[in-house]
Design a protein around this motif. Structure first.
Motif, PDB file in Angstrom:
ATOM      1  N   LEU A  48      58.868  -5.436 -47.578  1.00 40.89           N
ATOM      2  CA  LEU A  48      60.321  -5.558 -47.769  1.00 40.89           C
ATOM      3  C   LEU A  48      60.861  -6.706 -46.913  1.00 40.89           C
ATOM      4  CD1 LEU A  48      61.739  -1.898 -47.729  1.00 40.89           C
ATOM      5  CD2 LEU A  48      61.069  -3.288 -49.700  1.00 40.89           C
ATOM      6  N   MET A  49      61.936  -7.306 -47.396  1.00 36.02           N
ATOM      7  CA  MET A  49      62.563  -8.423 -46.716  1.00 36.02           C
ATOM      8  C   MET A  49      63.175  -7.983 -45.385  1.00 36.02           C
ATOM      9  SD  MET A  49      64.470  -9.410 -50.274  1.00 36.02           S
ATOM     10  CE  MET A  49      65.985  -9.318 -49.365  1.00 36.02           C
ATOM     11  N   PRO A  50      63.159  -8.866 -44.361  1.00 38.40           N
ATOM     12  CA  PRO A  50      63.749  -8.503 -43.058  1.00 38.40           C
ATOM     13  C   PRO A  50      65.196  -8.006 -43.153  1.00 38.40           C
ATOM     14  CG  PRO A  50      62.433 -10.490 -42.837  1.00 38.40           C
ATOM     15  CD  PRO A  50      62.449 -10.156 -44.305  1.00 38.40           C
ATOM     16  N   ALA A  51      66.007  -8.580 -44.028  1.00 40.87           N
ATOM     17  CA  ALA A  51      67.402  -8.131 -44.153  1.00 40.87           C
ATOM     18  C   ALA A  51      67.449  -6.659 -44.576  1.00 40.87           C
ATOM     19  CB  ALA A  51      68.152  -8.994 -45.163  1.00 40.87           C
ATOM     20  N   SER A  52      66.606  -6.289 -45.528  1.00 41.11           N
ATOM     21  CA  SER A  52      66.567  -4.893 -45.991  1.00 41.11           C
ATOM     22  C   SER A  52      66.029  -3.964 -44.908  1.00 41.11           C
ATOM     23  CB  SER A  52      65.697  -4.766 -47.247  1.00 41.11           C
ATOM     24  OG  SER A  52      66.314  -5.388 -48.344  1.00 41.11           O
ATOM     25  N   ALA A 301      69.328  -1.788 -50.034  1.00 38.16           N
ATOM     26  CA  ALA A 301      69.575  -2.544 -51.268  1.00 38.16           C
ATOM     27  C   ALA A 301      70.783  -3.458 -51.110  1.00 38.16           C
ATOM     28  CB  ALA A 301      69.796  -1.582 -52.433  1.00 38.16           C
ATOM     29  N   ALA A 302      71.832  -2.953 -50.472  1.00 41.25           N
ATOM     30  CA  ALA A 302      73.043  -3.763 -50.303  1.00 41.25           C
ATOM     31  C   ALA A 302      72.762  -5.012 -49.461  1.00 41.25           C
ATOM     32  CB  ALA A 302      74.150  -2.927 -49.677  1.00 41.25           C
ATOM     33  N   ALA A 303      71.790  -4.892 -48.554  1.00 40.42           N
ATOM     34  CA  ALA A 303      71.456  -6.036 -47.692  1.00 40.42           C
ATOM     35  C   ALA A 303      70.896  -7.212 -48.484  1.00 40.42           C
ATOM     36  CB  ALA A 303      70.451  -5.604 -46.616  1.00 40.42           C
ATOM     37  N   VAL A 304      70.417  -6.941 -49.682  1.00 43.15           N
ATOM     38  CA  VAL A 304      69.895  -8.013 -50.541  1.00 43.15           C
ATOM     39  C   VAL A 304      71.010  -9.000 -50.892  1.00 43.15           C
ATOM     40  CG1 VAL A 304      68.837  -8.491 -52.812  1.00 43.15           C
ATOM     41  CG2 VAL A 304      68.106  -6.486 -51.484  1.00 43.15           C
ATOM     42  N   TYR A 305      72.260  -8.548 -50.826  1.00 49.20           N
ATOM     43  CA  TYR A 305      73.390  -9.400 -51.208  1.00 49.20           C
ATOM     44  C   TYR A 305      74.045 -10.123 -50.029  1.00 49.20           C
ATOM     45  CZ  TYR A 305      72.871  -6.938 -55.598  1.00 49.20           C
ATOM     46  OH  TYR A 305      72.364  -6.427 -56.763  1.00 49.20           O
ATOM     47  N   THR A 306      73.509  -9.943 -48.815  1.00 57.81           N
ATOM     48  CA  THR A 306      74.016 -10.737 -47.695  1.00 57.81           C
ATOM     49  C   THR A 306      73.446 -12.147 -47.823  1.00 57.81           C
ATOM     50  OG1 THR A 306      72.109 -10.115 -46.358  1.00 57.81           O
ATOM     51  CG2 THR A 306      74.056  -8.704 -46.179  1.00 57.81           C
ATOM     52  N   GLU A 307      73.981 -13.076 -47.041  1.00 62.07           N
ATOM     53  CA  GLU A 307      73.455 -14.454 -47.113  1.00 62.07           C
ATOM     54  C   GLU A 307      71.974 -14.468 -46.773  1.00 62.07           C
ATOM     55  OE1 GLU A 307      74.917 -17.136 -48.487  1.00 62.07           O
ATOM     56  OE2 GLU A 307      76.356 -15.564 -48.988  1.00 62.07           O
TER      57      GLU A 307
END
Lengths: 407, 407
Positions: A48-52, A301-307
């Protein structure tokens, strides 16, 4: 006496992935020194991506404290996620979808299976061939087909996707009520242009039909002229429902988050011809039979939409597309024709022979596992699906082995 | 023309919780200085247990690294969780359930709704009254009822649960094929003895019927003579399916994990009288329409079965049961008769008046929100459900206010 839903007895045993597993197991037993590279199943391989991950941890910590703990959430999903989806996935592309038209769920597979519960029993259904098996199986279970004969279920309209139509099926010749479309396509990797998709929307409007549009692979579209959503097409909101997923765009296959868009003007009819809005029907189904997605998962999931999330999601897609290009290059060099691989993680290769023969050849000669196209429908025979979901290193090795053994 | 499932039109709008919300909002508007204490909805309020939080974080970290990342898992759940469930929830109580009879899911609500898909359309269904509305609504949606008239759906057999039968319904007088039972009961909080439950199992065996046993509240049973699982009853494995949840036992209402047990010998029949095993049918349904529970959530659930987790789960239940005893004590003092509150987080109080009148009185005089029993069925009228899910402090305040205003 308790009796069963006998439609289940019509279902063909799904031998595809168990057959693959058996052949791979046999090969590994006979060749203990060779390692097999799997480019078969459509599952992601990168973490998973660090933001997520950061948002996931933070939300788990919220769950630890009484003051910030979240119990039952809204069945349709938290506003923070629905709003981020509406803004980033739709409004940014000119599709006027609002947050309350987004239903967050734990999987596009669940939604695309469950959605048919809100339709009547006797609708005529059009399903592409080849196709993701869930559309077919869930309609068989619901009793909307006849028996299986000559490789197909009776009572359905199959939409052939072949080289001749560039894997975008033609409009059906007989009237249909419900149409499944999936672009970028699983398994073929083919895409649809806005103009082609408009012919389907127009067909649905003219015939009071409904389109179920599966856009689970939209993240792989790099050609900006292609539609990522059916709602980029004028008039689609009245005649289409769209399925989306974080599985491939953010690597959520094991984390589980997806969503379905049911626009408020999307309608169907009762037997007297009265119009009913599907948003209310789906909302009732969703709230009665579902309890919402895990709160920490919705935060991830919402973190996917941060920059940061957007940049990381792009990097994730780019990573797999390097693989897709490597596969395409190898197929070019070997002289195999294919579709997909440019706006899709799948490469649909014409094996110039029976799907299973080609599968066996790749396994035995190169130690590489693909998916035989015949498993996705009658029109899939002769093809194999190669997936870009693996590490660069593994794909590079696989392509070298294929070149060495098939050249 | 796309047509709708017209069975949805038979559904009664679910006014219960929206009616409650409206009345509470009006009260708050007119009484801005009074704070309202909510003992209505059955949602937990305490944070996740430390054992679950630790396992949750660790699993999120696994998801961050390619080497330990988990993509699609087994649809039925990971072996580590299924095995822990079988050993701790069943084998420890003498119920011979194996791991592969456990289907992990994201909610008992989903499962208890979805399960009816594997049965035929024309079975006769018995549903308790009062009852958790999902059993009823999902069967209405599936077309297994007639219209709603005189407060009930036609075509169903209602099993009245009243003071006269101590809220354990009698066997039906007409033959039925599918029976919903829920003990400890939602909403009444009543329990069933092994002997009483055996009469149901025997009935099902004698009549080739099937019992759907909802044990979502089993964790609240402290009286060890009571069955926590229907599989503690001899012969039940052939005629029962059980639903369980981590929602109440481990505070997972917002985290989402549950499971369903379908024993391998549990059977139903086709129209020719041939026997079919429901394990295979449910497995097919589960794998076709569901993609498994989020991996970190499964790890958090499995932690409930560690030594630390068991102690923390017990402490969590004990915490809420302190509230239940406080409610019972107040009702005793005020001379209201009730059931529940000893092996259940719900107290079902005979309000000696119309449910909504009692609701309004509690709200207006004490500023306390309960749930009117009439919302759970015809037999619920005259009762209210008080929930033990809140902090000690809030429940103490609520009981003081009720005593002061009703004494």
């Amino acid at each position: 006496m308790i009796t069963i839903n006998e439609n289940y007895l019509k279902l063909q045993a799904s031998y595809l992935f168990s057959d693959i597993a058996k052949r791979v197991a046999a090969f590994e037993k006979n060749n203990p020194d060779r390692d097999v590279i799997k480019l078969g199943i459509g599952d992601v391989t990168k973490g998973l991506m660090p933001a997520s991950i950061k948002a996931f941890h933070e939300a788990v910590d919220e769950m630890a404290n009484d003051a910030t703990f979240k119990g039952y959430g809204p069945e349709q999903g938290y506003e923070f996620l629905r709003e981020a989806i509406a803004v980033n996935d739709f409004k940014s592309r000119g599709a006027d979808i609002s947050a309350d038209e987004v239903f967050v769920s734990d999987g596009a597979k669940c939604d695309s299976g469950n959605i048919q519960e809100i339709f009547s029993q006797d609708i005529k259904i059009a399903i592409p061939d080849p196709v993701y098996p869930v559309y077919l199986d869930t309609n068989v279970m619901a009793g909307r087909t006849g028996i299986f004969a000559d490789g197909r279920y009776q009572g359905l309209v199959y939409l052939d996707s072949t080289r001749e139509n560039n894997f975008v099926p033609a409009l059906p010749e007989e009237p249909v009520d419900l149409i499944y479309l999936c672009f970028p396509n699983n398994p073929t990797g083919s895409t649809i242009s806005k103009q082609e998709l408009k012919t389907w929307v127009d067909y649905a409007r003219d015939n009071k039909a409904l389109i179920l549009f599966d856009a689970a692979y939209e993240a792989f579209i790099s050609d900006d002229s292609l539609p990522k959503s059916i709602f980029e097409i004028e008039g689609a909101k009245e005649v289409a429902i769209e399925f989306r997923s974080f599985s491939k765009s953010a690597g959520f296959t094991g984390t589980r988050c997806a969503y379905t868009v049911v626009p408020k003007e999307c309608a169907a009819y009762d037997s007297k011809g009265n119009k009913h809005l599907l948003h209310a029907l789906w909302n009732r189904r969703h709230c009665t039979k579902f309890n919402g997605v895990s709160y920490p998962v919705q935060r991830a999931a919402a973190a996917v939409y941060t920059e940061q999330g957007k940049a990381e999601s792009k990097a994730l897609i780019d990573y797999y597309m390097v693989n897709a290009r490597a596969v395409c290059k190898t197929m070019d060099e070997l002289g195999y024709s294919y579709v997909g691989g440019t706006n899709s993680p799948y490469i649909w290769v014409d094996g110039k022979t029976d799907s299973w023969e080609f599968f066996d050849m790749l396994l035995n000669k190169a130690g590489v596992v693909c998916t035989p196209g015949a498993g996705f429908g009658k029109c899939g025979n002769g093809y194999i699906r190669i997936s870009a979901f693996n590490s660069h290193d593994k794909v590079k090795q696989a392509m070298e082995r294929i070149k060495a053994s098939l050249a």
